[in-house]
Enzyme design. Structure first.
Site, PDB file in Angstrom:
ATOM      1  CD  GLU A  23      -0.886   0.942   3.549  1.00 16.13           C
ATOM      2  OE1 GLU A  23      -1.150   2.123   3.224  1.00 16.13           O
ATOM      3  OE2 GLU A  23      -1.133   0.449   4.664  1.00 16.13           O
ATOM      4  CB  VAL A 104      -6.048  -1.630   4.092  1.00 16.11           C
ATOM      5  CG1 VAL A 104      -6.531  -3.066   3.955  1.00 16.11           C
ATOM      6  CG2 VAL A 104      -4.731  -1.572   4.878  1.00 16.11           C
ATOM      7  CE  LYS A 155      -0.001   2.731  14.788  1.00 17.55           C
ATOM      8  NZ  LYS A 155      -0.232   2.537  13.362  1.00 17.55           N
TER       9      LYS A 155
HETATM   10  N1  PSU Z   1      -3.232   2.074  10.664  1.00 17.56           N
HETATM   11  C1  PSU Z   1      -1.906   2.195  10.834  1.00 17.56           C
HETATM   12  N2  PSU Z   1      -1.172   2.807   9.899  1.00 17.56           N
HETATM   13  C2  PSU Z   1      -1.728   3.301   8.758  1.00 17.56           C
HETATM   14  C3  PSU Z   1      -3.129   3.139   8.569  1.00 17.56           C
HETATM   15  C4  PSU Z   1      -3.842   2.530   9.540  1.00 17.56           C
HETATM   16  O1  PSU Z   1      -1.397   1.761  11.849  1.00 17.56           O
HETATM   17  O2  PSU Z   1      -1.032   3.866   7.921  1.00 17.56           O
HETATM   18  C5  PSU Z   1      -3.746   3.623   7.299  1.00 17.56           C
HETATM   19  C6  PSU Z   1      -3.952   2.405   6.388  1.00 17.56           C
HETATM   20  O3  PSU Z   1      -3.706   2.778   5.040  1.00 17.56           O
HETATM   21  C7  PSU Z   1      -5.407   2.084   6.589  1.00 17.56           C
HETATM   22  C8  PSU Z   1      -6.001   3.467   6.804  1.00 17.56           C
HETATM   23  O4  PSU Z   1      -5.983   1.428   5.496  1.00 17.56           O
HETATM   24  O5  PSU Z   1      -5.022   4.162   7.559  1.00 17.56           O
HETATM   25  C9  PSU Z   1      -7.323   3.447   7.521  1.00 17.56           C
HETATM   26  O6  PSU Z   1      -7.844   4.764   7.562  1.00 17.56           O
HETATM   27  P1  PSU Z   1      -9.388   4.997   7.906  1.00 17.56           P
HETATM   28  O7  PSU Z   1      -9.506   4.613   9.352  1.00 17.56           O
HETATM   29  O8  PSU Z   1      -9.632   6.477   7.692  1.00 17.56           O
HETATM   30  O9  PSU Z   1     -10.159   4.101   6.993  1.00 17.56           O
END
Ligand code: PSU
Ligand code: MN
Length: 299
Positions: A23, A104, A155
Site C-alpha cells: 500500500e 488498505v 493499533k
Molecule cells: N493504521 C496504521 N497505519 C496506517 C493506517 C492505519 O497503523 O497507515 C492507514 C492504512 O492505510 C489504513 C487506513 O488502510 O489508515 C485506515 O484509515 P481509515 O480509518 O480512515 O479508513
C-alpha cells in the site's frame, strides 16, 4: 477497470509468478520524510529477496497504478499535498488529476482488479474506540475482496474487540502467523484470540486455498506480530494512545483525518520509538507476504 499495471507486474502475473501488493497511504500519510521513501524502497527489496515481485499501489495524476517505477515512488513520497485515498476518493482523485496514497481498502480493490492475491501492509483500519459508528472502509473491503492481507493487526487507537466482532459477522477469518493472539501493531499481543494459528508459509497457503475453495468471497486476514526486539511496552503505547485520543477529541479532529493525526501524535509522544517498531513490522509482513505468494504460485 482503468488501472495502469507496470510492465514488470503484468509480465509476472501472466507467467503465474508470485506478486505481492504493497500500500501507499503508509508512504504519504503514515511515515515522516525521508523514512517514507526509504521504507517504500526497502519493502520492495524485501519482497524481491524472498522470491516475489513487488507491486506498490498508488494514484498518480489521478490514475490508479499497480507497480511503480523508482521515479514514481520518489514522486509519491515527495508529493506536496497527496490525498489519502480510500475507495470513495478514487473518483475525486481521478477528476482532479491528483496524487494519492492508497489505504488498505483502495489497495485491495486495485490489486485484486489487477489479479493479485497477496497484499502486505502495516496495520488495518477498524472500528474506532468510543465511536463504534466510525468503521474504516478497510473492513467492508475485507468482507468482499478475496485476497490474503498480511498485517500486524491494528493499533489500539481502534476498538480491537469490536473490530474482530465485525470481521466475524462478515465471515473474514483471522489467522495468527506464529501466534495464538491477534497482534496489536506496536505490541505483539492484544490479548484477543485469533481463529486459527499457522506456523509456516505452507500452512498459511493451505488455509487460504481451503478458504477460497469453500467458495467464500472474503479476504483471509493474517496477523503477524512485530519482531520481538522492536516491540514497544504495552504501558507506553496505552498511555501515548490515551493522550493522543483525548487531544484529538478536544481539538475536534474527525473522519479520515483521525488515523493519520493519532499516528503522528503517538510517534511524537513515544519520541520516535513507534517509528522503529513500524519499520520492523512492515518489513516482516513484506517477507511473510512474499513467502505466501511463492507458495500460492506453486499451485
Ligand atoms: N493504521 C496504521 N497505519 C496506517 C493506517 C492505519 O497503523 O497507515 C492507514 C492504512 O492505510 C489504513 C487506513 O488502510 O489508515 C485506515 O484509515 P481509515 O480509518 O480512515 O479508513
Ligand atoms: Mn473513519
Amino acid at each position: 477497470m482503468n488501472i495502469q499495471v507496470s510492465p514488470e507486474v503484468q509480465a509476472a502475473l501472466r507467467a503465474g509468478k508470485p506478486v505481492v501488493a504493497l500500500e501507499s497511504a503508509v508512504i504519504t500519510h503514515g511515515l515522516p520524510r525521508p523514512q517514507n521513501l526509504e521504507t517504500a524502497r526497502h519493502l520492495e527489496r524485501v519482497v524481491r529477496e524472498h522470491g516475489a515481485i513487488p507491486a506498490t499501489v498508488a494514484v498518480l495524476g489521478g490514475k490508479p497504478c499497480v507497480g511503480l517505477r523508482d521515479d514514481e515512488l520518489v514522486r509519491l513520497a515527495e508529493s506536496p499535498r497527496p490525498r489519502k485515498v480510500s475507495l470513495r476518493d478514487l473518483a475525486a482523485c481521478a477528476v482532479g488529476g491528483e496524487d494519492g496514497g492508497t489505504t488498505v481498502a483502495a489497495t485491495m480493490h486495485l490489486a485484486h482488479g489487477a489479479g493479485i492475491r497477496v497484499f502486505a501492509t502495516g496495520g488495518i483500519g477498524g472500528v474506532h474506540r468510543g465511536q463504534p459508528f466510525d468503521v474504516s472502509a478497510d473492513l467492508p473491503a475485507l468482507a468482499r475482496i478475496p485476497m490474503a492481507v498480511v498485517c500486524s493487526g491494528a493499533k489500539s487507537i481502534l476498538d480491537l474487540p469490536l473490530t474482530l466482532e465485525w470481521l466475524e459477522t462478515y465471515g473474514v477469518p483471522v489467522v495468527g502467523y506464529q501466534t495464538d493472539r491477534f497482534p496489536a501493531f506496536y505490541c505483539r499481543d492484544s490479548g484477543l484470540p485469533v481463529d486459527i494459528r499457522v506456523d509456516t508459509p505452507e500452512a498459511l497457503c493451505a488455509f487460504a486455498r481451503a478458504h477460497w475453495e469453500a467458495g467464500l468471497p472474503t479476504a483471509v486476514l493474517v496477523g503477524v506480530p512485530v519482531p520481538d526486539d522492536a516491540a514497544l511496552p504495552d504501558a507506553l503505547v496505552e498511555e501515548a494512545i490515551a493522550r493522543a485520543l483525548a487531544e484529538a477529541e478536544r481539538e475536534g479532529v474527525r473522519g479520515k483525518a483521525i488515523t493519520p493525526h493519532l499516528l503522528a501524535r503517538v510517534a511524537q509522544i513515544t519520541e520516535g520509538r513507534s517509528l522503529g517498531a513500524n519499520l520492523a513490522l512492515l518489513a516482516r509482513n513484506a517477507e511473510v507476504g512474499a513467502r505466501l505468494a511463492v507458495c500460492l504460485a506453486r499451485g
